[in-house]
Enzyme design. Structure first.
Site, PDB file in Angstrom:
ATOM      1  N   TRP A  93       0.695  -1.296   0.040  1.00 35.43           N
ATOM      2  CA  TRP A  93      -0.017  -0.140   0.014  1.00 35.43           C
ATOM      3  C   TRP A  93       0.806   1.162   0.173  1.00 35.43           C
ATOM      4  O   TRP A  93       0.458   2.301   0.475  1.00 35.43           O
ATOM      5  CB  TRP A  93      -0.854   0.034   1.373  1.00 35.43           C
ATOM      6  CG  TRP A  93      -1.682  -1.145   1.515  1.00 35.43           C
ATOM      7  CD1 TRP A  93      -2.667  -1.703   0.345  1.00 35.43           C
ATOM      8  CD2 TRP A  93      -1.715  -1.934   2.548  1.00 35.43           C
ATOM      9  NE1 TRP A  93      -3.026  -3.028   1.011  1.00 35.43           N
ATOM     10  CE2 TRP A  93      -2.647  -3.051   2.131  1.00 35.43           C
ATOM     11  CE3 TRP A  93      -1.135  -2.212   3.496  1.00 35.43           C
ATOM     12  CZ2 TRP A  93      -2.805  -4.144   2.950  1.00 35.43           C
ATOM     13  CZ3 TRP A  93      -1.261  -3.207   4.631  1.00 35.43           C
ATOM     14  CH2 TRP A  93      -2.305  -4.176   4.191  1.00 35.43           C
ATOM     15  N   HIS A  94       2.130   1.234  -0.778  1.00 38.29           N
ATOM     16  CA  HIS A  94       2.829   2.310  -0.692  1.00 38.29           C
ATOM     17  C   HIS A  94       3.108   2.749  -1.954  1.00 38.29           C
ATOM     18  O   HIS A  94       4.280   2.987  -2.471  1.00 38.29           O
ATOM     19  CB  HIS A  94       4.138   2.158   0.095  1.00 38.29           C
ATOM     20  CG  HIS A  94       4.022   2.040   1.639  1.00 38.29           C
ATOM     21  ND1 HIS A  94       3.467   0.737   1.939  1.00 38.29           N
ATOM     22  CD2 HIS A  94       4.037   2.845   2.687  1.00 38.29           C
ATOM     23  CE1 HIS A  94       3.169   1.143   3.369  1.00 38.29           C
ATOM     24  NE2 HIS A  94       3.628   2.358   3.817  1.00 38.29           N
ATOM     25  N   ALA A 128       3.284  11.510  -3.154  1.00 37.15           N
ATOM     26  CA  ALA A 128       3.886  10.406  -3.031  1.00 37.15           C
ATOM     27  C   ALA A 128       4.334  10.128  -4.476  1.00 37.15           C
ATOM     28  O   ALA A 128       5.437   9.367  -4.834  1.00 37.15           O
ATOM     29  CB  ALA A 128       3.510   9.309  -2.304  1.00 37.15           C
ATOM     30  N   THR A 139       5.951   5.676   3.254  1.00 34.93           N
ATOM     31  CA  THR A 139       5.886   6.778   2.523  1.00 34.93           C
ATOM     32  C   THR A 139       5.273   7.810   3.135  1.00 34.93           C
ATOM     33  O   THR A 139       5.107   8.913   2.587  1.00 34.93           O
ATOM     34  CB  THR A 139       5.331   6.490   1.246  1.00 34.93           C
ATOM     35  OG1 THR A 139       3.928   5.700   1.425  1.00 34.93           O
ATOM     36  CG2 THR A 139       6.117   5.841   0.321  1.00 34.93           C
ATOM     37  N   ASN A 140       4.676   7.674   4.276  1.00 38.08           N
ATOM     38  CA  ASN A 140       3.609   8.787   4.774  1.00 38.08           C
ATOM     39  C   ASN A 140       4.450  10.160   5.261  1.00 38.08           C
ATOM     40  O   ASN A 140       4.321  11.251   4.633  1.00 38.08           O
ATOM     41  CB  ASN A 140       2.846   8.411   5.989  1.00 38.08           C
ATOM     42  CG  ASN A 140       1.975   9.139   6.455  1.00 38.08           C
ATOM     43  OD1 ASN A 140       1.473  10.113   5.546  1.00 38.08           O
ATOM     44  ND2 ASN A 140       1.312   9.190   7.587  1.00 38.08           N
TER      45      ASN A 140
HETATM   46  C1  LIG Z   1      -3.754   0.584   4.056  1.00 34.42           C
HETATM   47  C2  LIG Z   1      -2.729   1.421   4.160  1.00 34.42           C
HETATM   48  C3  LIG Z   1      -1.738   1.619   5.142  1.00 34.42           C
HETATM   49  C4  LIG Z   1      -0.890   2.461   5.022  1.00 34.42           C
HETATM   50  N1  LIG Z   1       0.161   2.511   6.239  1.00 34.42           N
HETATM   51  C5  LIG Z   1       1.121   3.552   6.247  1.00 34.42           C
HETATM   52  C6  LIG Z   1       2.192   3.325   7.228  1.00 34.42           C
HETATM   53  O1  LIG Z   1       1.907   2.787   8.515  1.00 34.42           O
HETATM   54  N2  LIG Z   1       3.155   4.219   7.312  1.00 34.42           N
HETATM   55  C7  LIG Z   1       3.398   4.879   6.183  1.00 34.42           C
HETATM   56  O2  LIG Z   1       4.509   5.913   6.310  1.00 34.42           O
HETATM   57  N3  LIG Z   1       2.608   4.932   5.158  1.00 34.42           N
HETATM   58  C8  LIG Z   1       1.534   4.377   5.027  1.00 34.42           C
HETATM   59  N4  LIG Z   1       0.882   4.335   3.936  1.00 34.42           N
HETATM   60  C9  LIG Z   1       1.099   4.990   2.988  1.00 34.42           C
HETATM   61  C10 LIG Z   1       0.595   6.431   3.021  1.00 34.42           C
HETATM   62  O3  LIG Z   1      -0.549   6.535   3.459  1.00 34.42           O
HETATM   63  C11 LIG Z   1       0.613   7.112   1.515  1.00 34.42           C
HETATM   64  O4  LIG Z   1       1.946   6.899   1.095  1.00 34.42           O
HETATM   65  C12 LIG Z   1       0.402   8.411   1.797  1.00 34.42           C
HETATM   66  O5  LIG Z   1      -0.859   8.883   2.282  1.00 34.42           O
HETATM   67  C13 LIG Z   1       0.537   9.153   0.296  1.00 34.42           C
HETATM   68  O6  LIG Z   1      -0.020  10.372   0.279  1.00 34.42           O
HETATM   69  P1  LIG Z   1      -0.395  11.201  -1.114  1.00 34.42           P
HETATM   70  O7  LIG Z   1      -0.688  12.519  -0.591  1.00 34.42           O
HETATM   71  O8  LIG Z   1       0.596  10.699  -2.216  1.00 34.42           O
HETATM   72  O9  LIG Z   1      -1.664  10.217  -1.382  1.00 34.42           O
HETATM   73  P2  LIG Z   1      -3.108  10.135  -0.601  1.00 34.42           P
HETATM   74  O10 LIG Z   1      -2.940  10.372   0.944  1.00 34.42           O
HETATM   75  O11 LIG Z   1      -3.701   9.148  -0.979  1.00 34.42           O
HETATM   76  O12 LIG Z   1      -4.092  11.682  -0.757  1.00 34.42           O
HETATM   77  C14 LIG Z   1      -4.684  11.789  -2.316  1.00 34.42           C
HETATM   78  C15 LIG Z   1      -5.931  12.563  -1.872  1.00 34.42           C
HETATM   79  O13 LIG Z   1      -6.566  12.992  -2.885  1.00 34.42           O
HETATM   80  C16 LIG Z   1      -8.065  12.729  -2.858  1.00 34.42           C
HETATM   81  N5  LIG Z   1      -8.224  12.732  -4.058  1.00 34.42           N
HETATM   82  C17 LIG Z   1      -8.370  11.826  -5.089  1.00 34.42           C
HETATM   83  N6  LIG Z   1      -9.078  12.135  -6.254  1.00 34.42           N
HETATM   84  C18 LIG Z   1      -9.541  13.320  -6.258  1.00 34.42           C
HETATM   85  C19 LIG Z   1     -10.106  14.002  -6.875  1.00 34.42           C
HETATM   86  N7  LIG Z   1     -10.607  13.785  -8.209  1.00 34.42           N
HETATM   87  N8  LIG Z   1     -10.353  15.425  -6.342  1.00 34.42           N
HETATM   88  C20 LIG Z   1     -10.112  15.843  -5.124  1.00 34.42           C
HETATM   89  N9  LIG Z   1      -9.487  15.085  -4.338  1.00 34.42           N
HETATM   90  C21 LIG Z   1      -9.158  13.759  -4.632  1.00 34.42           C
HETATM   91  C22 LIG Z   1      -8.025  11.625  -2.067  1.00 34.42           C
HETATM   92  O14 LIG Z   1      -9.343  11.642  -1.474  1.00 34.42           O
HETATM   93  C23 LIG Z   1      -6.875  11.948  -1.087  1.00 34.42           C
HETATM   94  O15 LIG Z   1      -7.340  12.556   0.094  1.00 34.42           O
HETATM   95  C24 LIG Z   1      -0.222   3.251   4.031  1.00 34.42           C
HETATM   96  C25 LIG Z   1      -1.208   3.331   2.956  1.00 34.42           C
HETATM   97  C26 LIG Z   1      -2.322   2.457   2.906  1.00 34.42           C
HETATM   98  C27 LIG Z   1      -3.355   2.525   1.784  1.00 34.42           C
END
Ligand SMILES: Cc1cc2nc3c(=O)[nH]c(=O)nc-3n(C[C@H](O)[C@H](O)[C@H](O)COP(=O)(O)OP(=O)(O)OC[C@H]3O[C@@H](n4cnc5c(N)ncnc54)[C@H](O)[C@@H]3O)c2cc1C
Length: 158
Positions: A93-94, A128, A139-140
């Site tokens: 999930w990363h 990410a 990746t968080n």
């Molecule tokens: C089950 C799970 C467990 C995890 N555990 C960990 C952990 O323990 N430690 C760690 O470091 N990382 C963890 N991660 C990974 C971490 O959560 C992600 O790497 C990080 O959240 C990525 O950030 P992001 O901003 O790229 O994407 P996201 O956090 O996915 O943010 C994308 C955002 O865009 C919004 N969005 C999507 N489409 C649209 C649209 N059309 N219009 C407006 N908004 C939209 C979504 O609602 C979301 O809020 C985990 C991930 C998952 C799925």
């Protein structure tokens, strides 16, 4: 697997990590992850027992938590280790790097070092997806760091 198993054999690790075991994601673990009263009760009991005496913890890890061979068994048997890796390796999930950062002349790069999309004015990607290569850790926090760094750069240039 061998590298990590060796790390756990180091005396410094042995002092802080008592009972490493090979973990895997299975139907049983998926079921156990569902939020419900039954799972809450079961995991609370298991957690309390795992915090108990070392001998009990080892017994539980070997017979309840681990669904198969122990680390030492895997390290001693190439075929067993091969089978474990083939069967148990899974995604975590990363998702990252689908819109990677890199130089403008790099055909695989989508954004520059400040998230600006190459060839498109006024558009940035900051999440990410811009990680230039697959990370070796979760990746968080790195995603938050990327956002902080690029927002600082945007404010500084405003
Ligand atoms: C089950 C799970 C467990 C995890 N555990 C960990 C952990 O323990 N430690 C760690 O470091 N990382 C963890 N991660 C990974 C971490 O959560 C992600 O790497 C990080 O959240 C990525 O950030 P992001 O901003 O790229 O994407 P996201 O956090 O996915 O943010 C994308 C955002 O865009 C919004 N969005 C999507 N489409 C649209 C649209 N059309 N219009 C407006 N908004 C939209 C979504 O609602 C979301 O809020 C985990 C991930 C998952 C799925």
């Amino acid at each position: 697997m061998r590298f990590v198993a060796d790390l756990y054999r180091h005396p410094a690790m042995r002092e802080v990590a008592l009972d490493p075991f090979p973990s895997s994601y299975s139907e049983r673990i998926r079921d156990l992850g569902r939020v419900c009263l039954k799972n809450q009760v079961m995991t609370s009991i298991l957690a309390a027992l795992l915090d108990g005496p070392a001998a009990l913890r080892r017994l539980l890890i070997r017979n309840v938590v681990t669904e198969g061979a122990a680390v030492d068994d895997l390290m001693a048997d190439d075929e067993l280790l091969d089978g474990f890796v083939r069967e148990k390796v899974h995604g975590l999930w990363h998702a990252s790097g689908s819109c990677r950062m890199g130089a403008a002349e790099d055909p695989a790069a989508v954004v520059d070092a400040e998230g600006r999309v190459h060839g498109v004015a006024g558009l940035r990607v900051v999440d990410a997806s811009v990680m230039p290569r697959i990370t070796r850790a979760n990746t968080n926090i790195p995603t938050i760091m990327i956002a902080e760094k690029i927002s600082d750069a945007m404010l500084a240039s405003a």
